[in-house]
Design an enzyme around this catalytic site. Structure first.
Site, PDB file in Angstrom:
ATOM      1  N   HIS A  48       0.818  -1.221   0.000  1.00 38.38           N
ATOM      2  CA  HIS A  48       0.000   0.000   0.000  1.00 38.38           C
ATOM      3  C   HIS A  48       0.852   1.271   0.000  1.00 38.38           C
ATOM      4  O   HIS A  48       0.384   2.340   0.421  1.00 38.38           O
ATOM      5  CB  HIS A  48      -0.977   0.001   1.183  1.00 38.38           C
ATOM      6  CG  HIS A  48      -0.343   0.018   2.547  1.00 38.38           C
ATOM      7  ND1 HIS A  48      -0.936  -0.553   3.648  1.00 38.38           N
ATOM      8  CD2 HIS A  48       0.823   0.547   3.010  1.00 38.38           C
ATOM      9  CE1 HIS A  48      -0.172  -0.385   4.723  1.00 38.38           C
ATOM     10  NE2 HIS A  48       0.898   0.294   4.355  1.00 38.38           N
TER      11      HIS A  48
ATOM     12  N   HIS B 252      -0.480   5.828   9.234  1.00 40.34           N
ATOM     13  CA  HIS B 252       0.905   6.280   9.227  1.00 40.34           C
ATOM     14  C   HIS B 252       1.085   7.641   9.889  1.00 40.34           C
ATOM     15  O   HIS B 252       1.891   8.459   9.458  1.00 40.34           O
ATOM     16  CB  HIS B 252       1.421   6.299   7.783  1.00 40.34           C
ATOM     17  CG  HIS B 252       1.367   4.962   7.114  1.00 40.34           C
ATOM     18  ND1 HIS B 252       0.194   4.433   6.612  1.00 40.34           N
ATOM     19  CD2 HIS B 252       2.332   4.032   6.898  1.00 40.34           C
ATOM     20  CE1 HIS B 252       0.443   3.233   6.095  1.00 40.34           C
ATOM     21  NE2 HIS B 252       1.724   2.967   6.257  1.00 40.34           N
TER      22      HIS B 252
ATOM     23  N   HIS C  62      10.877  -4.271   4.342  1.00 36.84           N
ATOM     24  CA  HIS C  62      11.395  -2.953   3.985  1.00 36.84           C
ATOM     25  C   HIS C  62      11.784  -2.170   5.232  1.00 36.84           C
ATOM     26  O   HIS C  62      11.265  -2.410   6.321  1.00 36.84           O
ATOM     27  CB  HIS C  62      10.416  -2.143   3.138  1.00 36.84           C
ATOM     28  CG  HIS C  62       9.105  -1.792   3.778  1.00 36.84           C
ATOM     29  ND1 HIS C  62       8.217  -2.713   4.282  1.00 36.84           N
ATOM     30  CD2 HIS C  62       8.503  -0.586   3.943  1.00 36.84           C
ATOM     31  CE1 HIS C  62       7.137  -2.104   4.728  1.00 36.84           C
ATOM     32  NE2 HIS C  62       7.287  -0.816   4.547  1.00 36.84           N
TER      33      HIS C  62
ATOM     34  N   GLU D 243       4.679  -4.794   9.135  1.00 40.20           N
ATOM     35  CA  GLU D 243       3.419  -4.692   8.392  1.00 40.20           C
ATOM     36  C   GLU D 243       2.928  -6.058   7.918  1.00 40.20           C
ATOM     37  O   GLU D 243       1.758  -6.185   7.520  1.00 40.20           O
ATOM     38  CB  GLU D 243       3.573  -3.740   7.211  1.00 40.20           C
ATOM     39  CG  GLU D 243       3.697  -2.284   7.629  1.00 40.20           C
ATOM     40  CD  GLU D 243       3.718  -1.313   6.461  1.00 40.20           C
ATOM     41  OE1 GLU D 243       3.618  -0.104   6.719  1.00 40.20           O
ATOM     42  OE2 GLU D 243       3.820  -1.753   5.295  1.00 40.20           O
TER      43      GLU D 243
END
Length: 282
Positions: free
Chosen positions: A12, A59, A193, A240
């Site tokens: 996303h 976020h 990541h 995530e």
């Protein structure tokens, strides 16, 4: 009871929306990523789910680090996108599904999950990018969405095993809902990541592919990892994966993999895509 027909996992990252807005899908950088999505779009257009239960993380827009719920669920009729400074045009609001949302919220609290229940909330790219990916042109207004937000930014964060248990409890709640509506589950974010610090740019392709395999065949193996394990293996934002794990917890019937794609790096991220069809237990 409501029928859970399948699930989708997807990255996303906000750069995806920027690429779509700038019509860059066919450029060499983006093409291997976007080429994975037509089969999933086709499946969604054929199956026409009434509701999407979408696991994502905020976020720092609706929930900043000073107030960060472990788990939150939206019960509104509509959700608006919060601008993130990428210069992207305002997109249409997301349609909610308040009746099933409240049913799930009540069921979760009965099952011992202390949810933050949001009658109003703005949603960021964690939720809107997957919808725009599946219905290009932001043509997602026909499908109702239930946002389930998991803390992946501010310690302490829920562990994979707890996120899996949350998914199981949501699956139970959906199955107990007195309706013939069809429901699809989205697990968004990740995979490996790290976007900042000395280890910025970290990726672990081997681990990403192993996770995708285990999500199909043996998801409980993934609950043996701690969040610290995930950070060490794939970078800080690999937590995530918890949204994918929660998604998989919802599916307690037979799961068949229909499609997958993996490409890295995309915006310093290992971007995975899975389409899982689900047969409800009898």
């Amino acid at each position: 009871m409501a029928n859970i027909i399948g699930a989708v996992t997807t990255s996303h990252i906000p750069a995806i929306a920027n690429a779509m807005a700038n019509k860059a899908e066919e450029t060499p950088y983006w093409k291997p990523f976007f080429d994975g999505y037509p089969p999933v779009r086709k499946w969604l257009n054929e199956k026409k789910p009434d509701v999407i239960v979408l696991f994502y993380n905020d976020h720092g827009l609706e929930f900043f680090i000073d107030k960060k719920p472990t788990f939150a669920i939206g019960v509104a009729d509509e959700y608006h996108n919060s601008d993130e400074g990428w210069g992207i045009a305002t997109i249409p609001p997301v349609t909610g599904e308040s009746e099933l949302s409240w049913h799930i919220a009540n069921s979760l609290v009965e099952d011992g999950f202390d949810m933050t229940i949001c009658q109003e909330m703005k949603v960021d790219h964690g939720l809107t990018v997957p919808l725009s990916l599946m219905w290009p042109g932001n043509d997602y207004g026909h499908v109702k969405v239930i946002p389930v937000c998991i803390n992946c930014e501010q310690h302490p964060m829920p562990q994979p095993k707890r996120c899996y248990a949350l998914g199981q409890a949501i699956g139970k709640a959906i199955e107990s809902f007195d309706s013939d509506m069809t429901v699809a589950i989205f697990g968004t974010g990740g995979l490996s990541h790290q976007l900042d610090g000395e280890a910025a740019g970290t990726l672990n392709r081997k681990f990403d592919l192993e996770c995708m395999d285990k999500l199909v065949t043996n998801p409980e193996e993934l609950t043996k990892y701690s969040n610290l394990d995930l950070v060490k293996i794939g970078g800080a934002q690999t937590v995530e994966l918890n949204m994918w794990i929660a998604m998989r917890g919802v599916l307690r019937g037979k799961v068949t993999e229909l499609h997958r794609n993996y490409h890295a790096p995309i915006s310093n991220t290992g971007a995975g895509l899975l389409l899982l069809e689900h047969e409800m237990p009898k």
